[in-house]
Design a protein around this motif. Structure first.
Motif, PDB file in Angstrom:
ATOM      1  N   LEU A  14      16.302   5.230   4.176  1.00  0.00           N
ATOM      2  CA  LEU A  14      15.768   3.864   4.147  1.00  0.00           C
ATOM      3  C   LEU A  14      14.553   3.817   3.251  1.00  0.00           C
ATOM      4  O   LEU A  14      13.654   4.659   3.351  1.00  0.00           O
ATOM      5  N   VAL A  15      14.522   2.820   2.403  1.00  0.00           N
ATOM      6  CA  VAL A  15      13.364   2.598   1.548  1.00  0.00           C
ATOM      7  C   VAL A  15      12.535   1.505   2.212  1.00  0.00           C
ATOM      8  O   VAL A  15      13.062   0.433   2.551  1.00  0.00           O
ATOM      9  N   ASP A  37      11.643  -3.307   7.360  1.00  0.00           N
ATOM     10  CA  ASP A  37      12.627  -2.410   7.969  1.00  0.00           C
ATOM     11  C   ASP A  37      13.304  -1.506   6.939  1.00  0.00           C
ATOM     12  O   ASP A  37      13.660  -0.377   7.241  1.00  0.00           O
ATOM     13  N   GLY A  38      13.537  -1.996   5.722  1.00  0.00           N
ATOM     14  CA  GLY A  38      14.032  -1.119   4.658  1.00  0.00           C
ATOM     15  C   GLY A  38      15.398  -1.478   4.120  1.00  0.00           C
ATOM     16  O   GLY A  38      16.152  -2.228   4.732  1.00  0.00           O
ATOM     17  N   VAL A  39      15.707  -0.950   2.910  1.00  0.00           N
ATOM     18  CA  VAL A  39      17.032  -1.026   2.284  1.00  0.00           C
ATOM     19  C   VAL A  39      17.473   0.417   2.006  1.00  0.00           C
ATOM     20  O   VAL A  39      16.654   1.343   1.935  1.00  0.00           O
ATOM     21  N   SER A  40      18.798   0.619   1.854  1.00  0.00           N
ATOM     22  CA  SER A  40      19.336   1.994   1.723  1.00  0.00           C
ATOM     23  C   SER A  40      19.320   2.490   0.255  1.00  0.00           C
ATOM     24  O   SER A  40      19.637   1.740  -0.673  1.00  0.00           O
ATOM     25  N   PHE A  41      18.954   3.766   0.123  1.00  0.00           N
ATOM     26  CA  PHE A  41      19.053   4.465  -1.176  1.00  0.00           C
ATOM     27  C   PHE A  41      19.724   5.807  -0.916  1.00  0.00           C
ATOM     28  O   PHE A  41      19.375   6.510   0.049  1.00  0.00           O
ATOM     29  N   SER A  46       0.825  -1.216   0.000  1.00  0.00           N
ATOM     30  CA  SER A  46       0.000   0.000   0.000  1.00  0.00           C
ATOM     31  C   SER A  46       0.852   1.255   0.000  1.00  0.00           C
ATOM     32  O   SER A  46       0.341   2.360  -0.207  1.00  0.00           O
ATOM     33  N   ALA A  47       2.159   1.127   0.227  1.00  0.00           N
ATOM     34  CA  ALA A  47       3.036   2.296   0.239  1.00  0.00           C
ATOM     35  C   ALA A  47       4.471   1.861   0.033  1.00  0.00           C
ATOM     36  O   ALA A  47       4.879   0.783   0.473  1.00  0.00           O
ATOM     37  N   VAL A  48       5.238   2.741  -0.708  1.00  0.00           N
ATOM     38  CA  VAL A  48       6.692   2.625  -0.809  1.00  0.00           C
ATOM     39  C   VAL A  48       7.224   3.985  -0.419  1.00  0.00           C
ATOM     40  O   VAL A  48       6.802   5.012  -0.983  1.00  0.00           O
ATOM     41  N   ASP A  49       8.113   4.028   0.601  1.00  0.00           N
ATOM     42  CA  ASP A  49       8.613   5.311   1.106  1.00  0.00           C
ATOM     43  C   ASP A  49      10.118   5.348   1.002  1.00  0.00           C
ATOM     44  O   ASP A  49      10.808   4.345   1.239  1.00  0.00           O
ATOM     45  N   PHE A  50      10.613   6.562   0.657  1.00  0.00           N
ATOM     46  CA  PHE A  50      12.045   6.829   0.611  1.00  0.00           C
ATOM     47  C   PHE A  50      12.330   7.814   1.726  1.00  0.00           C
ATOM     48  O   PHE A  50      12.013   9.018   1.605  1.00  0.00           O
TER      49      PHE A  50
END
Length: 745
Positions: A644-645, A655-659, A611-615
């Motif tokens: 964190l994505v 938890d996220g991956v780095s961009f 429902s969401a992708v956040d940077f």
């Protein structure tokens, strides 16, 4: 010439050694002394006396002579006597008091000078011949001694003679018996070994056996009634006496009363003779319950139980068993059943009593209270009406001329009461196990829920019944219990409708639980449990009869049934889906300009339904879920740096991956600012955000080579270019920098 006038002693044993005194005259000078032809040693005491030692010799008489220089004396006789031998003594035993005359048999007894019994001289003795001596034994202690005889030939061997202690009696058992004799008695005492007779008042025992030195078993002879002295005679003498009583045979002349119930317990008086010391009173072979000997002519006895009919009554004493007198047992009434066997405490219940020997009944009793009325229907049946009584069991008895019957149990039942029912509510479908508490519940015949019988019930105790509810309509009903004592008061039980669920919102949530959901349905009031696939809700609140708010527990990914349980039962359920928490493993590319607009590919798991992708907290400009493991997203604008994505689904947020957002590079100088058209000039570019430069261009032509020295400096080799001024730019993930002028000359 020597002469001998006498010698002393004149005899001695064949072994020699006897000192012999020789008296005479002319015992001077050199002498010899001979016994027969055998010389011996001697001492001349004086001219008139010589002491000589007899040499060994053969039995018989020899001449003793003395020879001197003037000649040989006359001879005087000296007899060699054989050693006496004893072979027998008769009798070989006698009392310790002595006085027993015994005959000793042997050889060489002539001239006996003493007879000894264990060293004690015989009271007297007579030598009857060379082979026999009669002696009288002296007193001595009990035991065996050796008897010896002494003659001129010496002392004989010993023969055994036993001194026997005088027997004693200490007890006789039994100490009485019938005048007919034949009683086996045991006599106890001392020194009873080798008893030769047992006497009862001078009459020998019929027989006796010596069991040991302290015990004899004897059989009494016939005797006259009375006490006699019993004695035992042994080689030691006759014992003291112990008393034994000859008892006359008892007789019976009457018994009063001469009849009674078969149950026994009747006290009767027996009259007769010689009843003293009675050991048994028997009614047809059955011992009296008890009896007392009042006198030699009377006994009081209590009859034992017996069978209907006439029996013989006898009395047994040490004198034997009496004649019999007749006693009649009258049949005792018996009761086997009472029906019904319970009724109210108010009485008035008609009951049928069944039994035997009921004819002529004079009373019917209920726990000691007479029946209100009764009728004897037959010898085996009575109809009676119960009197009033207190709650509890009583014995019903019937009394006839034969006595009072056994009792059969009849229970006066109190009116039952109910105080509680637990639980006090249950589903309309029935089947709830409830516990009823109250009083007087024993013997319950029915349990009713609003008039409908319980599906089943069990009486646990007078104060508790366990029942299973029947099906019923929703609402409260009265529960009652019926016993022989009547029907109880009622206690309320509520039938509750089965709950239903129609919806759950939201219908999915993370497997970690914690989702607040709203359940919608009917009959939810009083819910005791909310379950997600069998796991209780973390918590829940009943908002109304149609709504519950619950917090989901943790669960495994997948769809489960949500159920609600109330007193009315458990609802079938609505579906709730546990969604797995999404994961991200990579992003490509991993950096882009702060201006955004970079298309990136996110790889991971459980990405479906994102429902969401956040940077860094800023939503992606757009995104597309390609599959459960891939999303394509367009970066939003951002500040230079790493963020964190994250991806959010119904299962939660990963938890996220780095961009990394890269800043747009800038150039401020190029040095030198010119070079040959052939290229190959090394120039230094100065600026900002130069890290990660992917290209350096001279008027659109890539540098022959370049090296990023730092975030603010690049060293590059110019490419060949026509003469003129061109713009030098640097390109990074953050974009392409402004241009600085470089002149080809």
């Amino acid at each position: 010439m020597p002469t001998i006038t006498s010698i002393s002693p004149t005899s001695g044993p064949t072994s020699g050694g006897t000192s012999v005194t020789i008296t005479g005259t002319g015992f001077i000078g050199t002498l010899t002394v001979q016994f027969g032809i055998i010389p011996t040693v001697f001492v001349v005491n004086s001219a008139t006396q010589i002491t000589a030692v007899a040499p060994p010799g053969l039995p018989g008489t020899v001449q003793v002579t003395v020879t001197g220089f003037t000649g040989t004396s006359n001879g005087v006789p000296y007899t060699y006597a054989a050693t006496p031998v004893l072979t027998n003594i008769t009798p070989s035993s006698g009392p310790v008091t002595g006085g027993t005359t015994v005959v000793l048999t042997g050889t060489a007894l002539t001239g006996a000078t003493s007879v000894s019994f264990g060293g004690t001289p015989a009271a007297s003795f007579t030598v009857n011949s060379a082979t026999q001596i009669t002696a009288v034994a002296p007193a001595h202690t009990a035991g065996t001694v050796l008897v010896r005889v002494t003659t001129a030939g010496g002392t004989s061997n010993g023969v055994a003679y036993t001194y026997v202690a005088v027997p004693t009696l200490t007890a006789i058992s039994p100490s009485s018996g019938p005048v007919t004799g034949g009683t086996t008695v045991v006599l106890t005492g001392t020194a009873l070994t080798s008893a030769t007779s047992v006497s009862f008042g001078g009459t020998p025992a019929t027989s006796f056996t010596v069991n040991s030195p302290t015990q004899i078993t004897a059989v009494t002879p016939a005797g006259s009634a009375g006490t006699v002295a019993v004695t035992v005679t042994t080689a030691g003498g006759t014992s003291n006496s112990v008393a034994y009583t000859y008892v006359a045979v008892p007789t019976l002349t009457s018994i009063t009363p001469s009849s009674g119930p078969v149950a026994g317990g009747t006290t009767v008086i027996l009259t007769g003779t010689a009843l003293t010391g009675a050991t048994a009173v028997s009614f047809g072979g059955t011992p009296a319950t008890s009896f007392t000997v009042n006198s030699p002519t009377q006994i009081t006895a209590v009859t034992p139980a017996g069978s209907a009919g006439t029996v013989a009554v006898t009395v047994t004493t040490a004198g034997g068993t009496s004649n019999s007198v007749a006693y009649t047992y009258a049949a005792l009434p018996t009761l086997t059943t009472v029906a019904p066997n319970a009724g109210p405490v108010t009485g008035g219940t008609t009951v049928i009593l069944t039994g035997t020997a009921l004819a002529g009944a004079t009373s019917v009793s209920f726990g000691g209270t007479p029946a209100a009325s009764f009728t004897v229907n037959s010898p085996t049946q009575i109809t009676a009406v119960t009197p009033a009584g207190a709650a509890g069991a009583v014995l019903v008895t019937v009394t006839t001329a034969g006595g009072t019957s056994n009792g059969v149990a009849y229970t006066y039942a109190a009116v039952p009461t109910l105080t509680t029912v637990a639980p006090n509510a249950g589903p309309v479908t029935g089947g709830t196990v409830v516990v009823l508490t109250g009083t007087a519940l024993t013997g319950a015949t029915s349990v009713s829920f609003g008039g409908t019988p319980a599906a089943s019930f069990a009486v646990n105790s007078p104060t508790q019944i366990t029942a299973v509810t029947p099906a019923g309509a929703a609402g409260a009903v009265l529960v009652t219990v019926t016993t022989a004592g009547g029907t109880s008061n009622g206690v309320p039980f509520t039938y509750v409708a089965v709950p239903t669920l129609t919806a759950i919102a939201p219908s999915s949530g993370p497997a970690t639980g914690g989702t607040t959901v709203v359940l919608t349905g009917t009959a939810l009031t009083g819910a005791s449990a909310v379950s997600f696939g069998g796991t209780p809700a973390a918590s829940f609140i009943v908002d109304s009869d149609t709504q519950i708010t619950a917090i989901t527990p943790a669960g495994s990914a997948g769809t489960v049934l949500v159920t609600v349980t109330t007193a009315g039962g458990t609802v079938d359920g609505v579906a709730f889906t546990y969604v797995a928490v999404p994961t991200l493993t990579s992003i490509a590319p991993g950096s882009g300009p702060v201006a955004g607009g970079t298309t990136v590919v996110l790889t991971g798991t459980a990405l479906t339904g994102a429902s969401a992708v956040d940077f860094g907290g800023t939503p992606a400009a757009s995104f597309t879920v390609n599959s459960p493991t891939q999303i394509t997203a367009v970066t939003p604008a951002g500040s230079a740096g790493t963020v964190l994505v994250t991806v959010t689904t119904a299962g939660g947020t990963v938890d996220g991956v780095s961009f990394t957002y890269a800043a747009v590079p800038t150039l401020s100088t190029v040095s030198p600012t010119s070079g040959t058209t052939a290229g190959g000039t090394a120039v230094t570019l100065t600026g900002t955000a130069l890290t990660g430069a992917s290209a350096v261009d001279f008027g659109g032509t890539p540098a022959a080579s370049f090296n990023v020295d730092s975030d603010t400096q690049i060293t590059a080799i110019t490419p060949a270019e026509p003469a003129g001024t061109v713009q030098v730019t640097a390109t990074t993930a953050g974009g392409t920098s402004n241009g600085v002028s470089y002149t080809y000359a």
